[in-house]
Design a protein around this motif. Sequence first.
Motif, short mmCIF file in Angstrom:
data_model
loop_
_atom_site.label_atom_id
_atom_site.label_comp_id
_atom_site.label_asym_id
_atom_site.label_seq_id
_atom_site.Cartn_x
_atom_site.Cartn_y
_atom_site.Cartn_z
N ASP A 73 -4.90 3.12 16.72
CA ASP A 73 -5.14 3.63 15.37
C ASP A 73 -3.97 3.19 14.48
O ASP A 73 -2.97 2.65 14.96
CB ASP A 73 -5.37 5.14 15.36
CG ASP A 73 -4.22 5.96 15.91
OD1 ASP A 73 -3.06 5.49 15.91
OD2 ASP A 73 -4.48 7.10 16.35
N ASP A 74 -4.10 3.39 13.17
CA ASP A 74 -3.08 2.92 12.23
C ASP A 74 -1.72 3.53 12.51
O ASP A 74 -0.70 2.86 12.44
CB ASP A 74 -3.51 3.21 10.79
CG ASP A 74 -4.69 2.37 10.35
OD1 ASP A 74 -4.97 1.33 11.00
OD2 ASP A 74 -5.36 2.75 9.36
N ALA A 75 -1.70 4.82 12.85
CA ALA A 75 -0.43 5.50 13.14
C ALA A 75 0.21 4.90 14.40
O ALA A 75 1.44 4.72 14.45
CB ALA A 75 -0.65 7.00 13.31
N VAL B 298 -0.15 1.81 15.58
CA VAL B 298 0.38 0.49 15.24
C VAL B 298 1.70 0.62 14.50
O VAL B 298 2.69 -0.05 14.82
CB VAL B 298 -0.63 -0.32 14.40
CG1 VAL B 298 0.01 -1.60 13.88
CG2 VAL B 298 -1.87 -0.64 15.21
N ALA B 299 1.75 1.51 13.51
CA ALA B 299 2.98 1.70 12.72
C ALA B 299 4.14 2.16 13.59
O ALA B 299 5.26 1.65 13.47
CB ALA B 299 2.72 2.70 11.60
N THR C 292 -4.64 5.87 20.24
CA THR C 292 -5.95 5.32 19.88
C THR C 292 -6.85 6.48 19.47
O THR C 292 -6.54 7.64 19.76
CB THR C 292 -6.61 4.61 21.09
OG1 THR C 292 -6.89 5.59 22.09
CG2 THR C 292 -5.73 3.52 21.66
N SER D 151 -9.25 0.09 19.94
CA SER D 151 -7.97 -0.42 19.45
C SER D 151 -7.05 0.73 19.05
O SER D 151 -7.49 1.86 18.88
CB SER D 151 -8.21 -1.32 18.23
OG SER D 151 -8.84 -2.51 18.62
#
Length: 193
Positions: free
Chosen positions: A28-30, A32-33, A13, A26
């Motif tokens: 972060d994009d990395a 989630v990926a 996060t 939430s």
Amino acid sequence: MTTRVTLIAPATTPSLRRARFDDGDSLDDAGVARAMAAAGHVPAAGQVLASPSTRCRETASALGLDATGTAELAGLDVGRWRGRALADVGGAEPAALARWLADPDAAPHGGTSVRDLCERVARWLERCGHAGGRTVAVVEPEVVRAVVVHVLHVPAAAFWRLDVPPLTATEVTGRSGRWNLRLGHPLGSTSAH
């Protein structure tokens, strides 16, 4: 009956990347990926749980898990330090931070002590040990630390000496009172099956 409990640390996060006490942000994009890429590497389980934090619930979802939020698996409540950078707390309250990191009974922030967390998590793990079967739980890193402290019967003062990287799995197997430990490995490498 043997019990298997696989503990998965949440993905990254913004707070984690900035060394801030969790403030409910939430993934972060990395993060989630990485969690989505690891989705196929989580063992099937009869019980799937998650710490109630946003990052644990979102990690479970990204892993494709339908997890039940469990208050017993909540991480440390850091009270008034929530959302603050560790460096800021250290600069403003160096004695309080040092005491908290050295004394498992200290809670200068007005939240939970390390000892209280360790005792709560130990009670949860022992109940799992009586139930048998497999449990997968996406939990805060401090919950993983508390499990390791309990399973190895080390002093609670060892808590902060345990590193728990994001998206790693730690597994305990056995039964109540007699556990074996398989330390954190990245999801997607050596399987936790």
